[in-house]
Scaffold this active site. Structure first.
Site, PDB file in Angstrom:
ATOM      1  N   ASP A  31       1.687  34.238  17.625  1.00  0.00           N
ATOM      2  CA  ASP A  31       2.077  34.560  16.242  1.00  0.00           C
ATOM      3  C   ASP A  31       2.684  33.302  15.641  1.00  0.00           C
ATOM      4  O   ASP A  31       3.403  32.572  16.327  1.00  0.00           O
ATOM      5  CB  ASP A  31       3.105  35.702  16.253  1.00  0.00           C
ATOM      6  CG  ASP A  31       3.171  36.436  14.922  1.00  0.00           C
ATOM      7  OD1 ASP A  31       2.834  37.628  14.882  1.00  0.00           O
ATOM      8  OD2 ASP A  31       3.567  35.801  13.906  1.00  0.00           O
ATOM      9  N   GLY A  36       5.721  37.642  10.827  1.00  0.00           N
ATOM     10  CA  GLY A  36       6.168  38.391  11.997  1.00  0.00           C
ATOM     11  C   GLY A  36       7.565  37.967  12.427  1.00  0.00           C
ATOM     12  O   GLY A  36       8.137  37.021  11.877  1.00  0.00           O
ATOM     13  N   THR A 117      -9.194  47.756   7.921  1.00  0.00           N
ATOM     14  CA  THR A 117      -8.409  48.539   6.966  1.00  0.00           C
ATOM     15  C   THR A 117      -9.286  49.466   6.131  1.00  0.00           C
ATOM     16  O   THR A 117     -10.467  49.163   5.880  1.00  0.00           O
ATOM     17  CB  THR A 117      -7.673  47.574   6.001  1.00  0.00           C
ATOM     18  OG1 THR A 117      -7.132  48.338   4.918  1.00  0.00           O
ATOM     19  CG2 THR A 117      -8.604  46.549   5.384  1.00  0.00           C
ATOM     20  N   TYR A 141      -7.789  41.252  -0.446  1.00  0.00           N
ATOM     21  CA  TYR A 141      -7.401  41.540   0.935  1.00  0.00           C
ATOM     22  C   TYR A 141      -8.514  42.328   1.638  1.00  0.00           C
ATOM     23  O   TYR A 141      -8.987  41.949   2.719  1.00  0.00           O
ATOM     24  CB  TYR A 141      -6.076  42.331   0.940  1.00  0.00           C
ATOM     25  CG  TYR A 141      -5.799  43.036   2.229  1.00  0.00           C
ATOM     26  CD1 TYR A 141      -5.599  42.312   3.408  1.00  0.00           C
ATOM     27  CD2 TYR A 141      -5.753  44.436   2.288  1.00  0.00           C
ATOM     28  CE1 TYR A 141      -5.360  42.968   4.603  1.00  0.00           C
ATOM     29  CE2 TYR A 141      -5.506  45.089   3.480  1.00  0.00           C
ATOM     30  CZ  TYR A 141      -5.312  44.361   4.638  1.00  0.00           C
ATOM     31  OH  TYR A 141      -5.087  44.998   5.818  1.00  0.00           O
ATOM     32  N   HIS A 189       5.288  48.620   0.393  1.00  0.00           N
ATOM     33  CA  HIS A 189       4.746  49.911   0.816  1.00  0.00           C
ATOM     34  C   HIS A 189       5.668  51.070   0.450  1.00  0.00           C
ATOM     35  O   HIS A 189       6.893  50.938   0.459  1.00  0.00           O
ATOM     36  CB  HIS A 189       4.464  49.903   2.320  1.00  0.00           C
ATOM     37  CG  HIS A 189       3.374  48.946   2.669  1.00  0.00           C
ATOM     38  ND1 HIS A 189       3.595  47.791   3.373  1.00  0.00           N
ATOM     39  CD2 HIS A 189       2.059  48.949   2.358  1.00  0.00           C
ATOM     40  CE1 HIS A 189       2.454  47.129   3.488  1.00  0.00           C
ATOM     41  NE2 HIS A 189       1.507  47.812   2.879  1.00  0.00           N
TER      42      HIS A 189
END
Ligand code: UDP
Length: 330
Positions: A31, A36, A117, A141, A189
């Site tokens: 990562d 992250g 997704t 995206y 979100h």
């Protein structure tokens, strides 16, 4: 032999690493810690800080680790940001996947589970959505994820790779231990934003549009617990390790909830009144996204354990109330 998890310090990646370790696997995480968190990586996983577009770094990691299979989460994933900075999305998402496929083929690693997704479908022709339905992303995206799926498909054909692409619907919730959860910055979100109200970090939640053709006028989404998504990665990996063919699966609960229903359930779970206010529609939001996950159930034997929105929100609330600012550091 290790499972290499790219993007294992992110939200869904970190939960998948926890499930892999729980299942007794050896895990190595890569990562770049751009989005992250080091703290989210399970202490039993080996950690390599690297950007997967850096082929030399990736090559060294493939040399060091005996890689049995790869799970690829490392990508940029904010819809709004992708519309403002499309070239960054092509660079990171397509560039990262290209470097990964080049290094996998160079090192003879031929099994890949890939994080896709529901955004690949765009405005759906019908719900529930089936895997064979038209792919017509409405944002950059989703477009990059569709292209990543296709790049993997062509490389698989040519180089004998096998892969499973998992198309997630709305990932939410947190690990039941309360040690890891959702932490985006900026947060966009619905569920984490709603829970910021009882956590004292936001006065109210905005409802983006109440004039959609749905039962209460607000958008319908299929919310699926992150630990159930994590389990699906293990099943997908096991199917590839057992010699299974390349495939693509939707992952959702098959039940849609409106934005108003999510807010109401959050009020019940937290005991907070959570004021809400209607605001204009958010561009690019489809009215309804609901998955058919029948294929994942039939072929992978996937059985989501969290099928009640209350239970999903309770795990999210346990995480957010204990970590109102998310992780302490990157
Ligand atoms: N939403 C909202 N208010 C917010 C954030 C999201 O009304 O502050 C709505 C959004 O328009 C969508 C749903 O909540 O209909 C889920 O949005 P989210 O960004 O969580 O996931 P997406 O469906 O975009 O992947």
């Amino acid at each position: 032999m290790a499972i290499l998890v790219l993007g294992g310090a992110g939200y869904i990646g970190s939960h998948t690493v926890y499930e892999l370790i729980q299942a007794g696997r050896e895990v190595a995480v890569v990562d770049n810690l751009q989005t992250g968190f080091r703290e989210a990586v399970h202490p039993k996983a080996r950690f390599h800080q690297a950007d997967i577009r850096d082929r030399a770094a990736l090559s060294r990691i493939f040399d060091q680790e005996k890689v049995e299979g790869v799970i690829h989460f490392a990508a940029s994933s904010q819809v709004g940001e992708s519309m403002d900075h499309p070239l960054q999305y092509y660079d990171n998402n397509l560039g990262g996947t290209l470097a990964l496929l080049q290094e996998m083929t160079a090192h003879g690693v031929d099994k890949l589970v890939f994080s896709s997704t529901a955004a690949v479908y765009g405005e759906p022709e019908r719900v529930p959505i089936l895997e064979g339905d038209t792919l017509s992303p409405t944002n950059c995206y989703g477009e990059t994820k569709r292209s990543m799926e296709r790049m993997i498909g062509w490389a698989a054909r040519a180089h004998g790779l096998r892969y499973v692409a998992l198309r997630y619907f709305n990932a939410c919730g947190a690990h039941p231990s309360g040690t890891i959860g959702e932490a985006h910055n900026p947060e966009t979100h619905l569920i984490p934003l709603v829970l910021q109200v009882p956590a004292g970090r936001r006065e109210k939640i905005l409802i983006f549009g109440d004039d959609y053709p749905t039962k209460d006028g607000t958008c319908v989404r299929d919310y699926v617990h992150v630990s159930d998504l994590a389990q699906a990665h293990i099943l997908a990996l096991d199917s590839l390790l057992a010699g299974g063919e390349s495939d693509v699966f939707n992952l959702g609960n098959g039940v849609g909830f409106t934005v108003r229903e999510v807010i109401e359930t959050a009020r019940q779970v937290t005991g907070h009144p959570i004021p809400a206010q209607v605001a204009p529609r958010r561009p690019g939001d489809p009215a309804q996204l609901i998955a058919s996950s029948q294929k994942a159930m039939d072929k992978l034997g996937w059985r989501p354990r969290y099928n009640r929105l209350e239970d999903i929100l309770a795990t999210a609330w346990a995480w957010h109330s204990a970590h109102p600012e998310g992780y302490r550091s990157r």
